[in-house]
Design a protein around this motif. Structure first.
Motif, PDB file in Angstrom:
ATOM      1  N   VAL A   1       9.643   4.157  -6.445  1.00  0.00           N
ATOM      2  CA  VAL A   1       8.512   3.030  -6.092  1.00  0.00           C
ATOM      3  C   VAL A   1       7.249   3.247  -6.494  1.00  0.00           C
ATOM      4  O   VAL A   1       6.938   4.374  -6.625  1.00  0.00           O
ATOM      5  N   THR A   2       6.581   2.235  -6.994  1.00  0.00           N
ATOM      6  CA  THR A   2       5.376   2.355  -7.306  1.00  0.00           C
ATOM      7  C   THR A   2       4.312   1.663  -6.438  1.00  0.00           C
ATOM      8  O   THR A   2       4.757   0.389  -5.980  1.00  0.00           O
ATOM      9  N   LEU A   3       3.460   2.439  -5.543  1.00  0.00           N
ATOM     10  CA  LEU A   3       2.481   1.693  -4.724  1.00  0.00           C
ATOM     11  C   LEU A   3       1.159   1.341  -5.307  1.00  0.00           C
ATOM     12  O   LEU A   3       0.606   2.359  -6.034  1.00  0.00           O
TER      13      LEU A   3
ATOM     14  N   TYR B   1      -2.659   2.641  -8.853  1.00  0.00           N
ATOM     15  CA  TYR B   1      -1.230   2.845  -8.751  1.00  0.00           C
ATOM     16  C   TYR B   1      -0.707   4.135  -8.854  1.00  0.00           C
ATOM     17  O   TYR B   1      -1.084   5.024  -9.653  1.00  0.00           O
TER      18      TYR B   1
ATOM     19  N   ASP C   1       3.108   6.203  -8.449  1.00  0.00           N
ATOM     20  CA  ASP C   1       4.759   6.446  -8.394  1.00  0.00           C
ATOM     21  C   ASP C   1       5.324   7.693  -7.738  1.00  0.00           C
ATOM     22  O   ASP C   1       4.544   8.515  -7.804  1.00  0.00           O
TER      23      ASP C   1
ATOM     24  N   SER D   1      11.837  -0.574   3.626  1.00  0.00           N
ATOM     25  CA  SER D   1      10.288   0.012   3.654  1.00  0.00           C
ATOM     26  C   SER D   1       9.681  -0.818   2.602  1.00  0.00           C
ATOM     27  O   SER D   1       8.476  -1.060   2.493  1.00  0.00           O
ATOM     28  N   ILE D   2      10.097  -1.362   1.300  1.00  0.00           N
ATOM     29  CA  ILE D   2       9.398  -1.863   0.290  1.00  0.00           C
ATOM     30  C   ILE D   2       9.085  -3.501   0.965  1.00  0.00           C
ATOM     31  O   ILE D   2       8.022  -3.650   0.627  1.00  0.00           O
TER      32      ILE D   2
ATOM     33  N   ALA E   1       6.237  -2.482   3.412  1.00  0.00           N
ATOM     34  CA  ALA E   1       5.037  -2.079   2.749  1.00  0.00           C
ATOM     35  C   ALA E   1       4.247  -3.184   1.817  1.00  0.00           C
ATOM     36  O   ALA E   1       3.041  -3.006   1.606  1.00  0.00           O
ATOM     37  N   HIS E   2       4.949  -4.099   1.537  1.00  0.00           N
ATOM     38  CA  HIS E   2       4.477  -5.222   0.646  1.00  0.00           C
ATOM     39  C   HIS E   2       3.557  -5.713   1.409  1.00  0.00           C
ATOM     40  O   HIS E   2       2.563  -6.593   0.789  1.00  0.00           O
TER      41      HIS E   2
ATOM     42  N   ASP F   1       0.586  -3.179  -3.165  1.00  0.00           N
ATOM     43  CA  ASP F   1       1.293  -3.739  -4.044  1.00  0.00           C
ATOM     44  C   ASP F   1       2.496  -2.891  -4.553  1.00  0.00           C
ATOM     45  O   ASP F   1       2.178  -1.747  -4.810  1.00  0.00           O
ATOM     46  N   VAL F   2       3.920  -3.420  -4.192  1.00  0.00           N
ATOM     47  CA  VAL F   2       5.015  -2.395  -4.321  1.00  0.00           C
ATOM     48  C   VAL F   2       5.715  -3.038  -5.498  1.00  0.00           C
ATOM     49  O   VAL F   2       6.116  -4.289  -5.486  1.00  0.00           O
TER      50      VAL F   2
END
Length: 216
Positions: free
Chosen positions: A77-79, A85, A87, A166-167, A170-171, A175-176
Motif C-alpha cells: 500500500v502507498t500512503l 507518498y 509505500d 485498514s485501507i 485510512a482513506h 491518500d491511500v
C-alpha cells in the motif's frame, strides 16, 4: 451409479478406511467425481474424490510460489499526505511493528504471513515432485504430519481482509493507493483456498514407498 460417471479408482489403495477421529473401520468404495466419503459414526470426512492429478497440483504450487515471492517483495500500500507518498512492503510493516515495541505482533505476522505459508508451499512442492511419478519423497511421513499442523497457521486470507478494512479506514485521513502486493496476496489467498479443498491424504494411497518394497 452410471458406468459413464468418472470415478476415483485406485487399485493399489487398501480396501479399508479407518476414521482418524473415532477409529471406525469402513470398507472403501469408488467415489464419483466430487463425492465425499464420511464416517458413519462421527460424520468426519474419510476421503474425497478430486479429479486433480499430482502434476496439476504441482503446477499450482509453483504458481503459488511465484505469487508468494511477488506478494512479499512488492509494495502492499502507498500512503500520501500533503503531497508526500510512502509505500511499504510486508517486511517494512513487520519492521515498523518491531520498532514500535510490538514484537509479539511482529513475530506472529512474520510467522503467519511468511514462514508458515512458505513452508507449506515448499513442503507441498517437494512431496508432489515425487508423487507425480507415484513415489514417496524422502521424509514423506514427517512432512505429511507437518502439513497437517501447518494448515491452521496459514492466514493470508485474514491478512487480505484486514488490509482491505485498514485501507478503507485510512482513506479518511490519507491518500491511500493499493499496490501490486495486495493483489498478489489476494491471488495467493485464492490458491491457498484451492489447496485447502484438496484431500492430500490420498497421497498415502497414490504413492509407494520404494525403500519398504526393497525390504525382504
Amino acid at each position: 451409479m452410471d458406468a459413464s460417471t468418472p470415478h476415483c479408482i485406485d487399485t493399489t489403495a487398501p480396501a479399508l478406511l479407518i476414521c482418524e477421529h473415532c477409529d471406525t473401520v469402513h470398507r472403501r468404495h469408488p467415489l464419483a467425481r466430487g463425492e465425499v466419503a464420511e464416517c458413519a459414526r462421527c460424520g468426519a470426512v474419510l476421503e474425497r474424490c478430486r479429479g486433480m492429478p499430482a502434476k496439476t497440483m504441482l503446477a499450482l504450487v509453483l504458481t503459488a510460489l511465484v505469487v508468494f515471492v511477488q506478494a512479499t517483495l512488492w509494495p502492499i500500500v502507498t500512503l500520501g499526505l500533503n503531497g508526500q507518498y510512502v509505500d511499504a512492503t510486508l517486511w517494512d510493516m513487520i519492521h515498523m511493528m518491531w520498532v514500535d515495541h510490538s514484537q509479539v505482533v511482529a513475530v506472529l505476522a512474520a510467522g503467519t504471513l511468511f514462514v508458515f505459508p512458505l513452508g507449506k508451499i515448499l513442503i507441498l512442492g517437494w512431496l508432489l515432485m515425487y508423487a507425480r511419478n507415484g513415489r514417496r519423497a524422502p521424509g514423506f511421513r514427517q512432512l505429511m504430519v507437518a502439513l497437517h499442523h501447518l494448515g491452521p497457521w496459514t492466514m493470508s486470507e485474514v491478512f487480505v481482509l484486514g488490509a482491505l478494512v485498514s485501507i478503507v479506514k485510512a482513506h479518511l485521513y490519507f491518500d491511500v493507493l493499493p499496490d501490486p502486493g495486495i493483489y498478489a496476496y489476494g491471488a495467493l489467498m485464492l490458491l491457498i483456498t484451492v489447496f485447502a479443498g484438496i484431500d492430500l491424504t490420498r497421497l498415502w494411497d497414490e504413492t509407494r514407498d520404494e525403500h519398504a518394497e526393497e525390504l525382504p
